[in-house]
Design a protein around this motif. Structure first.
Motif, PDB file in Angstrom:
ATOM      1  N   GLU A   1      29.619  70.952  -6.007  1.00 20.74           N
ATOM      2  CA  GLU A   1      28.935  71.175  -7.289  1.00 20.74           C
ATOM      3  C   GLU A   1      28.997  72.642  -7.694  1.00 20.74           C
ATOM      4  O   GLU A   1      29.334  72.975  -8.845  1.00 20.74           O
ATOM      5  CB  GLU A   1      27.484  70.725  -7.170  1.00 20.74           C
TER       6      GLU A   1
ATOM      7  N   LEU B   1      23.560  75.707 -13.884  1.00 19.35           N
ATOM      8  CA  LEU B   1      23.332  74.347 -13.415  1.00 19.35           C
ATOM      9  C   LEU B   1      21.842  74.191 -13.157  1.00 19.35           C
ATOM     10  O   LEU B   1      21.238  75.043 -12.485  1.00 19.35           O
ATOM     11  CB  LEU B   1      24.115  74.053 -12.130  1.00 19.35           C
TER      12      LEU B   1
ATOM     13  N   ALA C   1      33.176  71.872 -13.702  1.00 25.91           N
ATOM     14  CA  ALA C   1      32.062  71.188 -14.357  1.00 25.91           C
ATOM     15  C   ALA C   1      32.280  71.145 -15.867  1.00 25.91           C
ATOM     16  O   ALA C   1      32.991  71.976 -16.440  1.00 25.91           O
ATOM     17  CB  ALA C   1      30.750  71.892 -14.025  1.00 25.91           C
ATOM     18  N   GLN C   2      31.633  70.182 -16.499  1.00 28.16           N
ATOM     19  CA  GLN C   2      31.735  70.008 -17.946  1.00 28.16           C
ATOM     20  C   GLN C   2      30.462  70.523 -18.607  1.00 28.16           C
ATOM     21  O   GLN C   2      29.363  70.336 -18.085  1.00 28.16           O
ATOM     22  CB  GLN C   2      31.948  68.533 -18.293  1.00 28.16           C
ATOM     23  N   PRO C   3      30.585  71.161 -19.767  1.00 31.49           N
ATOM     24  CA  PRO C   3      29.377  71.666 -20.454  1.00 31.49           C
ATOM     25  C   PRO C   3      28.452  70.524 -20.840  1.00 31.49           C
ATOM     26  O   PRO C   3      28.893  69.409 -21.142  1.00 31.49           O
ATOM     27  CB  PRO C   3      29.943  72.371 -21.688  1.00 31.49           C
ATOM     28  N   ARG C   4      27.187  70.808 -20.821  1.00 32.65           N
ATOM     29  CA  ARG C   4      26.187  69.812 -21.209  1.00 32.65           C
ATOM     30  C   ARG C   4      26.225  69.607 -22.717  1.00 32.65           C
ATOM     31  O   ARG C   4      26.227  70.563 -23.476  1.00 32.65           O
ATOM     32  CB  ARG C   4      24.793  70.258 -20.775  1.00 32.65           C
ATOM     33  N   ARG C   5      26.226  68.356 -23.116  1.00 22.15           N
ATOM     34  CA  ARG C   5      26.239  68.047 -24.538  1.00 22.15           C
ATOM     35  C   ARG C   5      24.853  68.268 -25.139  1.00 22.15           C
ATOM     36  O   ARG C   5      23.854  67.904 -24.532  1.00 22.15           O
ATOM     37  CB  ARG C   5      26.681  66.604 -24.755  1.00 22.15           C
TER      38      ARG C   5
ATOM     39  N   GLU D   1      25.030  75.895 -20.247  1.00 24.95           N
ATOM     40  CA  GLU D   1      24.590  74.959 -19.209  1.00 24.95           C
ATOM     41  C   GLU D   1      25.630  73.861 -19.019  1.00 24.95           C
ATOM     42  O   GLU D   1      26.229  73.378 -19.993  1.00 24.95           O
ATOM     43  CB  GLU D   1      23.243  74.351 -19.596  1.00 24.95           C
ATOM     44  N   PHE D   2      25.809  73.447 -17.753  1.00 23.27           N
ATOM     45  CA  PHE D   2      26.809  72.449 -17.400  1.00 23.27           C
ATOM     46  C   PHE D   2      26.130  71.220 -16.806  1.00 23.27           C
ATOM     47  O   PHE D   2      25.009  71.285 -16.302  1.00 23.27           O
ATOM     48  CB  PHE D   2      27.820  73.031 -16.399  1.00 23.27           C
ATOM     49  N   GLU D   3      26.875  70.109 -16.846  1.00 17.25           N
ATOM     50  CA  GLU D   3      26.391  68.853 -16.307  1.00 17.25           C
ATOM     51  C   GLU D   3      26.587  68.813 -14.791  1.00 17.25           C
ATOM     52  O   GLU D   3      27.552  69.365 -14.254  1.00 17.25           O
ATOM     53  CB  GLU D   3      27.140  67.675 -16.943  1.00 17.25           C
TER      54      GLU D   3
ATOM     55  N   GLN E   1      27.721  66.931 -11.483  1.00 16.71           N
ATOM     56  CA  GLN E   1      28.742  65.939 -11.199  1.00 16.71           C
ATOM     57  C   GLN E   1      28.325  64.939 -10.131  1.00 16.71           C
ATOM     58  O   GLN E   1      28.881  63.845 -10.061  1.00 16.71           O
ATOM     59  CB  GLN E   1      30.035  66.627 -10.744  1.00 16.71           C
TER      60      GLN E   1
END
Length: 621
Positions: free
Chosen positions: A45, A71, A144-148, A248-250, A252
């Motif tokens: 992570e 995160l 990681a992918q950015p938080r929507r 901020e990221f999601e 995983q």
């Protein structure tokens, strides 16, 4: 603020107070399957966060220092939250605590100094080849992918919802039964909320801030406050600037089994003491059967029906005496006839570990065997002047027998006894010795801090450690491998890890992962200058060739601190060696780290006499 950051991190980046890492040793935590699995998830992570921060297309490299990539983890159980903080420090990341009570979360921010560690959790096990089989962390981790952003609810849907009734109508209306089909809205949080929680309608701080913002927009001055419109930075613009500063990221991975479950009010049964007054004492808390939480954290324990776990207890030398520890199968009622010597019990005969105190010589004497047939006495020197903290570990071996290990202080170090038996213990208890001198009636005393853990996840040997690492300063990975081939030491080294330089004026450093601690010492001696074998654990007790046992403990601690002080800052970060481990603040709690309540009891028990009188007032002339 009481910051927890180690010496190789900048204290200026500690935004919030963290807890001390004095009681956390990563190498010892890795001896349990559930914690190993959690740390593997956290490593991937945090690596994904760093990879995502490096791959930002709209951020120039010189501006990465001004951005924070974040995160936010769910509310974790205290032990796992602390392990997350330790792992973040190994990644050179900034960790902080946000929220209160059950909503206390760990927030991890990636800064310009963040980096992927070369040492992974699997490298702490001597001879382990897991890292080579599954690939290193930098290759298997995904960015990681950015938080929507959250989508706002339509106004029509909000208007269609029924309005809340007034308090007066609620009191006058008849009581109704709760509707079980009614569920809380999505995103609603339960449990104890913090002062800064914006989801609460009763947050008076949020209401006051809204009122202050409205009065400032209208040009009014709040009486008695002294704040003028436009006198400081606008709160809305400051919040917007902060939001632009943080991305901020999601998450995983799934951390559901490691979080605080607010719907569960179950708590484990504990009995941390036993009064020995001439009889045997057992408790349901001293069973090797895993409880509900341990089964949740380790799903394999539900299919496995073996006995494993670590039991610890403490005895004060000044107030203690002779005692025995029994490992039984079945119920205590079946084992009592065996232990009390009345007749043969109905179940299997228990195994007993008996201790006899010899205070003038600063030693214990112990023997092991069946309840009716015990072996000869053996000496056991003290490792602490005031108290002895024992640990007993049991787990099934590959040979089909049950392995029993006993040691002093912290598991799995200072082991003084090992046995293989065809016996599957289900519980343990405390009782009197088999024989007492004639005409003597021993005074009752207490066995304290009794607890059992790792009943579902204790891993077999070899245990995790740091003693199989060798620091090779000034050598890259290719140079270190050539040196090992030239000296014929390649078969003693599992892998060679190259660590980055801590500064521009420092050269690269390699870390050799050897097959065992003995091979690490041999490799360091063969290489000579520039090679340092890491000294950390004291496995056997009593140490070979040691005269005074207490002096041997102090000498080992001094040697370990001296070795750690010679290691580079990158090596100490990779191996999770912090300043708290070298300079313990609670020196009166040597040996097994006991809980805060036990520490308070220890301190109060050592007080003698009345409280000192206050100082007389100073007389000014």
């Amino acid at each position: 603020q009481d910051t927890w950051f180690p010496r190789f991190l900048c204290r200026a980046c500690a935004a919030h107070a963290m807890e001390s890492l004095e009681d956390v040793d990563l190498a010892k935590e890795l001896n349990f399957r559930g914690r190993v699995r959690f740390l593997e998830l956290v490593e991937e992570e945090l690596a994904g966060l760093i990879l995502a921060a490096r791959a930002q297309p709209d951020v120039a490299p010189e501006k990465l220092a001004d951005r924070l990539f974040r995160l936010v983890f769910p509310p974790l159980k205290p032990r796992f939250a602390m392990l997350l903080q330790v792992t973040a420090a190994r990644f050179n990341l900034k960790a902080s605590l946000r929220g209160w009570g059950d909503d206390r979360r760990v927030v991890v921010d990636s800064t310009a100094g963040a980096r992927l560690p070369a040492v992974e959790c699997s490298d702490f096990f001597p001879g382990s080849d897991v890292g080579r089989m599954r690939g290193r962390l930098g290759k298997r981790a995904r960015a990681a992918q950015p938080r929507r952003p959250a989508v706002a609810a339509p106004v029509e849907a909000a208007a269609a919802e029924p309005r809340e009734t007034s308090p007066k109508k609620e009191l006058s209306s008849p009581s109704k039964e709760p509707n079980p089909s009614r569920k809380p809205p999505a995103g609603a949080r339960r449990g104890m909320q913090g002062w800064s929680d914006e989801s609460s309608d009763d947050d008076w701080i949020a209401k006051r801030r809204k009122a202050s913002a409205a009065s400032a927009a209208s040009g009014k001055v709040v009486k008695g406050r002294g704040f003028k419109p436009g006198g400081g930075e606008d709160a809305a613009s400051a919040a917007a600037a902060l939001d632009d500063h943080i991305l901020e990221f999601e998450l995983q991975k799934d951390y559901a089994k490691y979080t605080v479950d607010l719907e569960v009010n179950w708590s484990p049964h504990r009995k941390p003491w036993a009064e020995l007054a001439g009889g045997w004492e057992f408790s349901g808390a001293w069973s090797f059967e895993p409880d509900e939480q341990e089964q949740l954290e380790d799903a394999q324990s539900r299919q496995r029906r073996d006995a494993r776990g670590v039991a610890v207890w403490r005895v004060e030398h000044a107030k203690g005496g002779n005692f025995s520890v029994a490992l039984i199968v079945g119920s205590p009622g079946e084992a009592r006839p065996w232990l009390e010597g009345r007749s043969s019990g109905r179940g299997e005969e228990p195994f007993v570990l008996e201790f006899r105190l010899d205070a003038p010589n600063k030693t214990w004497e112990f023997r092991f065997g069946r309840a009716t047939n015990r072996q000869a006495w053996k000496p056991l020197p003290w490792s602490n002047m005031h108290r002895s903290s024992f640990w007993l570990a049991t787990l099934p071996g590959e040979d089909g027998k049950q392995h029993i290990m006993v040691g002093l202080d912290e598991f799995p170090e200072r082991r003084f006894f090992f046995a293989k038996v065809r016996f599957r213990p289900s519980a343990f208890g405390f009782g009197p010795p088999a024989e007492e001198p004639r005409g003597s009636r021993p005074e009752p005393f207490y066995v304290r801090d009794v607890v059992i853990f790792g009943r579902a996840s204790l891993l077999p040997p070899p245990f995790a450690q740091r003693d199989h690492f060798v620091e090779l300063a000034g050598k890259s990975r290719s140079e270190a491998n050539k040196l090992l081939e030239r000296l014929g030491l390649s078969d003693k080294v599992v892998s060679t890890l190259e660590l980055g330089a801590a500064g521009a004026d420092e050269s690269a450093t390699s870390l050799l992962v050897c097959t065992s601690s003995a091979e690490a010492v041999a490799v360091a001696e063969e290489i000579g200058a520039g090679a340092t074998a890491v000294l950390s654990s004291q496995w056997a007790w009593p140490p070979a060739g040691a005269g005074d046992s207490l002096e041997a403990v102090r000498a080992h601690a001094a040697s370990s601190r001296d070795c750690w002080s010679k290691l580079g800052s990158e090596v100490t970060r990779e191996l999770a060696i912090f300043e708290e481990h070298t300079q313990r603040r609670t020196k009166h709690l040597e040996g097994m780290r006991i809980e805060k309540t036990s520490a308070a009891r220890t301190i109060l028990g050592n007080l003698r006499g009345a409280a000192p009188l206050p100082k007389p007032p100073e007389v000014q002339r």
